[in-house]
Each structure stands twice: as structure tokens, then as C-alpha cells.
Design a protein around this motif. Structure first.
Motif, mmCIF file in Angstrom:
data_model
loop_
_atom_site.group_PDB
_atom_site.id
_atom_site.type_symbol
_atom_site.label_atom_id
_atom_site.label_comp_id
_atom_site.label_asym_id
_atom_site.label_seq_id
_atom_site.Cartn_x
_atom_site.Cartn_y
_atom_site.Cartn_z
ATOM 1 N N VAL A 98 7.598 3.494 2.171
ATOM 2 C CA VAL A 98 8.874 3.820 2.816
ATOM 3 C C VAL A 98 8.661 4.787 3.988
ATOM 4 C CG1 VAL A 98 9.357 5.761 1.216
ATOM 5 C CG2 VAL A 98 11.236 4.588 2.383
ATOM 6 N N VAL A 99 7.708 5.720 3.837
ATOM 7 C CA VAL A 99 7.411 6.648 4.930
ATOM 8 C C VAL A 99 6.749 5.901 6.085
ATOM 9 C CG1 VAL A 99 6.132 8.728 5.573
ATOM 10 C CG2 VAL A 99 7.215 8.577 3.326
ATOM 11 N N THR A 100 5.845 4.973 5.740
ATOM 12 C CA THR A 100 5.182 4.171 6.773
ATOM 13 C C THR A 100 6.199 3.367 7.577
ATOM 14 O OG1 THR A 100 3.140 4.018 5.505
ATOM 15 C CG2 THR A 100 3.511 2.325 7.163
ATOM 16 N N ALA A 101 7.193 2.813 6.894
ATOM 17 C CA ALA A 101 8.232 2.038 7.586
ATOM 18 C C ALA A 101 9.019 2.923 8.554
ATOM 19 C CB ALA A 101 9.172 1.399 6.571
ATOM 20 N N GLU B 201 -0.235 11.001 12.183
ATOM 21 C CA GLU B 201 0.289 11.315 10.853
ATOM 22 C C GLU B 201 0.168 10.148 9.877
ATOM 23 O OE1 GLU B 201 1.472 14.229 9.742
ATOM 24 O OE2 GLU B 201 0.906 15.121 11.657
ATOM 25 N N PHE B 202 0.256 8.887 10.356
ATOM 26 C CA PHE B 202 0.267 7.785 9.398
ATOM 27 C C PHE B 202 -0.645 6.617 9.780
ATOM 28 C CE2 PHE B 202 2.661 5.546 12.467
ATOM 29 C CZ PHE B 202 2.876 4.235 12.040
ATOM 30 N N ASP C 161 2.435 -0.631 12.496
ATOM 31 C CA ASP C 161 2.005 0.017 11.256
ATOM 32 C C ASP C 161 0.650 -0.532 10.843
ATOM 33 O OD1 ASP C 161 2.453 -2.319 9.200
ATOM 34 O OD2 ASP C 161 4.302 -2.218 10.390
ATOM 35 N N PRO C 162 -0.050 0.133 9.923
ATOM 36 C CA PRO C 162 -1.407 -0.287 9.564
ATOM 37 C C PRO C 162 -1.500 -1.708 9.012
ATOM 38 C CG PRO C 162 -1.002 1.945 8.806
ATOM 39 C CD PRO C 162 0.303 1.427 9.293
#
Length: 408
Positions: A231-234, A160-161, A186-187
Motif C-alpha cells: 500500500v505504501v509502494t502504491a 525511499e521506496f 514502482d519496482p
């Protein structure tokens, strides 16, 4: 003869006692544990004489495990573990209203063991060594299933991310993948990983071609990809850390349980026979032993063992229509182990490979051929256990040189 139906629950048991004519001698709701068993013994004692054998008491219950079942076995009663689906079907013979209660189920179980106990399977008299192997192998397999579930949840979150992580790591349960994802979930943080950090993780995981793999992983993590708001990635990063922690713990516990499986299986007197079978190592051998049990009288012949395993086909015939089908109702743990054995036996046994090739040459599909091979291997295992001899390649396949029957 005295017939007892025991509808058990977590906190209590509904029991009913019947005589040979079906007359109800007593009903009670008994607590779980020592008190309940003592009261059941007292109820039974009111209707049997001092000179009567405990085997004259026949008990039907919907489980074959637990302290209550072990206490009933220790008392010397005949115990039949009845499948709940059989109880439901038997109940429908006498009532189509759909009504159900615990008291009614106890009555149904007592009726079943009174009229149809010759059609039911008694609880196996497995040794304590086999029971220990069963407990530990089931726990080990359950942890593996749990790891797969959490791996799929991790994969879903990354898709998803952070899809680049899926390109970088082909096995999300591997130690190096978990270490790197835990450090950079995270990326942005993953793109900042240095080749030295990646190399160190690969070395700790004892990978090969480390330099080449480190370069490929770094390139994949730094590749352009569609992203999510910060914020969604976090939020996704937090879920990745949680899943990584769970998977790391599961890896550790699976390894610990594997050592326990080896220790318990090695103590069983039949271990050498199981290990001699083609395609069976310590873990698979322990699983097969655990699910079959070691009661020498449980399976009357090889066909009985095959039917219990679920490897033998079933025939459906009505009038001119006849179909031979694979069994879909089976012990998932046992059939999984036997399927893996059949696949491994293709490389371990020339006889097994030749048998499989003959099936494939006749146009039978891969899965159907493996199923037939697994069925043959169960028969071979039964013969070895019956005669207490190790597997011999020449003896095992001497009678299977002719073409096998059509597969289900």
C-alpha cells in the motif's frame, strides 16, 4: 526640486511629497493602477510650475519593475529604485525602537532621495528590446530552477521506496527516464519492462550505445532491493507519476522558452558583441545582457560594471587587519551566468586559460580563480560594449601578461 517617497504594495501605494528643506507637502494612500498614477501626477502638479522640468521631481521606490515604475519613467521623473535593506538601515539612523509602518517607509524613502540620492542608483534607461530579453530569460531560468526542484523531489521519493531506479537512470529529467518511470513507477512494474520497451524509449531520446544501455537499465531495475509494503509502494508510485508529469511539461516549456530567448536576443543590436565573447552562447549571452541592461550611461567604467556584477572583491580593513573577500550579496542570475561563462572560456580562449593557470600555479583555489577570471571577462565585455567592437583574443589579453593580484 520635489522629492517623492513611494512605499508600494500589491493593492496600494503610500506616498509622501517633500520640498528641499524636508517639509512635508502632502501624504496619500493611492490605489494601484491608472487611478493612482493620475492622482500622484495631480499631487505633484500642485507643487511644480508649468515651466518646471519633470526631472525636478525625484522619486524613491523599492522596485524597478512594474507598470507603476514604467509610468513614472514615462513622465520624465528621476526614479531611484532603493533596496529594502537600505531603507531599513536608513530608518534605523533616526529611530532604534523598531517601529515600522507604510506611512513611515514613504517618509523614509522621500528623505533618502532628498539627502542621499547622489549615493543611490537611478533606474536604468534600458531599451524595450533589452527589457523583453530580461523578461524572457528570467522566465526561462525560473523554469530550469523549478525543474531542478521537482527532480530532487522525485529523487527523494525514489530513494525511499525504489532505489534501483536511481541506479538505472543517471539523469531523472531525461526524456527516456521520464517515459520509463511514467510507464513503470514502482519496482514491480519496472521489473517487468522488456528490453524492447527500454530500447524504444532510448531511441526516442536519441541515445547512443542503445543495446548496451538497455541491458544495463534492465539489469538495474530487476536487481534485488529493500522494499516497502504494497500500500505504501502504491502511494509512492502515485507521487512518482505526478512528478514525472510535471517534469515532462517543464521540459517542453523550457524548450519553448529557449526558442523565445533566441528570437528576442537575436533582435538586439548588441547581440553580436555578446556572442563574440569567449564562453558566451545564445542563452548565456542573453542572460548577461538581460541582467546588465543596455543603458549606455549606467556604468561609469569597467569597475562599476564589475561591482554591479558582484565579481570584484571587497576589502575589509580596520587598524592593522585587512581582508580581501568575495562578495556574497549579488544578483544570483547574473553571477550564475558569469560563472558559467568563465568555466566555458577555459576551453574557448587561450588567454583565459593561461590567466586561470597562472592563478592556480600560485596556489589559488579553483572557485577563486574562476571568480577572478569572471571579473576579467566582465572588464573585457565592458570595453567591447563601450567601443562597439567584437572580442579580439590578442587585444583582450595584451595587458594581462603580468601576474594578477591575489584572489579574494
Amino acid at each position: 526640486m520635489l522629492f517623492v517617497g513611494d512605499d508600494w504594495a500589491e493593492e496600494h501605494h503610500d506616498v509622501e511629497l517633500q520640498d528641499q528643506t524636508g517639509r512635508v507637502l502632502g501624504r496619500a494612500k493611492l490605489p494601484e493602477g491608472v487611478t493612482g498614477i493620475a492622482r500622484l501626477h495631480a499631487m505633484i502638479g500642485e507643487h511644480v510650475g508649468e515651466d518646471d522640468e519633470p526631472t525636478q521631481v525625484v522619486v524613491g521606490i523599492e522596485t524597478d519593475r512594474g507598470g507603476s515604475v514604467q509610468a513614472l519613467i514615462a513622465a520624465g521623473y528621476q526614479i531611484y529604485a532603493v533596496n529594502p535593506l537600505q531603507v531599513a538601515r536608513y530608518r534605523e539612523r533616526h529611530s532604534v525602537s523598531g517601529g515600522k509602518s507604510d506611512t513611515r517607509d514613504a517618509h523614509t524613502l522621500a528623505d533618502m532621495v532628498r539627502t542621499d540620492h547622489h549615493q543611490l542608483r537611478p533606474v536604468a534607461g534600458d531599451s524595450v528590446e533589452a527589457e523583453a530579453v530580461k523578461v524572457i530569460t528570467r522566465a526561462h531560468k525560473t523554469l530550469i530552477w523549478e525543474r531542478t526542484r521537482h527532480m530532487l523531489r522525485l529523487r527523494h521519493a525514489l530513494r525511499e521506496f525504489f532505489p534501483a531506479a536511481l541506479a538505472a537512470f543517471d539523469d531523472l529529467t531525461a526524456p527516456d527516464a521520464l517515459q520509463l518511470l511514467g510507464a513503470a513507477p514502482d519496482p514491480v512494474s519496472a521489473g517487468q519492462l522488456t528490453k524492447g520497451q527500454i530500447t524504444a524509449a532510448l531511441k526516442r531520446a536519441r541515445r547512443r550505445n542503445i543495446a548496451e544501455k538497455a541491458q544495463a537499465i534492465q539489469a538495474a531495475l530487476r536487481a534485488e532491493q529493500l522494499g516497502q509494503p504494497a500500500v505504501v509502494t502504491a502511494a509512492y508510485g502515485a507521487t512518482v507519476r505526478a512528478q514525472v508529469a510535471i517534469l515532462s511539461t517543464l521540459n517542453t516549456e523550457i524548450q519553448n522558452m529557449e526558442e523565445q530567448v533566441e528570437a528576442h536576443f537575436g533582435k538586439h543590436p548588441d547581440a553580436a558583441i555578446y556572442l563574440s565573447q569567449p564562453g558566451l552562447g545564445v542563452i548565456l549571452g542573453a542572460r548577461v545582457l538581460a541582467e546588465f541592461g543596455d543603458d549606455k550611461n549606467r556604468y561609469a567604467d569597467a569597475k562599476g560594471r564589475k561591482n554591479y556584477a558582484g565579481t570584484s572583491p571587497i576589502t575589509r580593513q580596520s587598524g592593522k587587519k585587512k581582508a580581501v573577500l568575495a562578495r556574497h550579496v549579488h544578483n544570483d542570475r547574473l553571477i550564475d551566468a558569469l560563472n558559467r561563462q568563465a568555466f566555458s572560456a577555459l576551453h574557448a580562449s587561450p588567454g583565459a586559460r593561461a590567466y586561470y593557470d597562472r592563478l592556480r600555479a600560485r596556489g589559488i583555489g579553483h572557485q577563486a580563480a574562476l571568480r577572478q577570471l569572471g571579473n576579467r571577462l566582465v572588464g573585457i565585455l565592458h570595453g567591447c560594449l563601450k567601443t562597439a567592437t567584437a572580442y579580439d583574443e590578442a587585444t583582450a589579453w595584451a595587458h594581462h601578461q603580468q601576474d594578477p593580484p591575489a584572489a579574494a
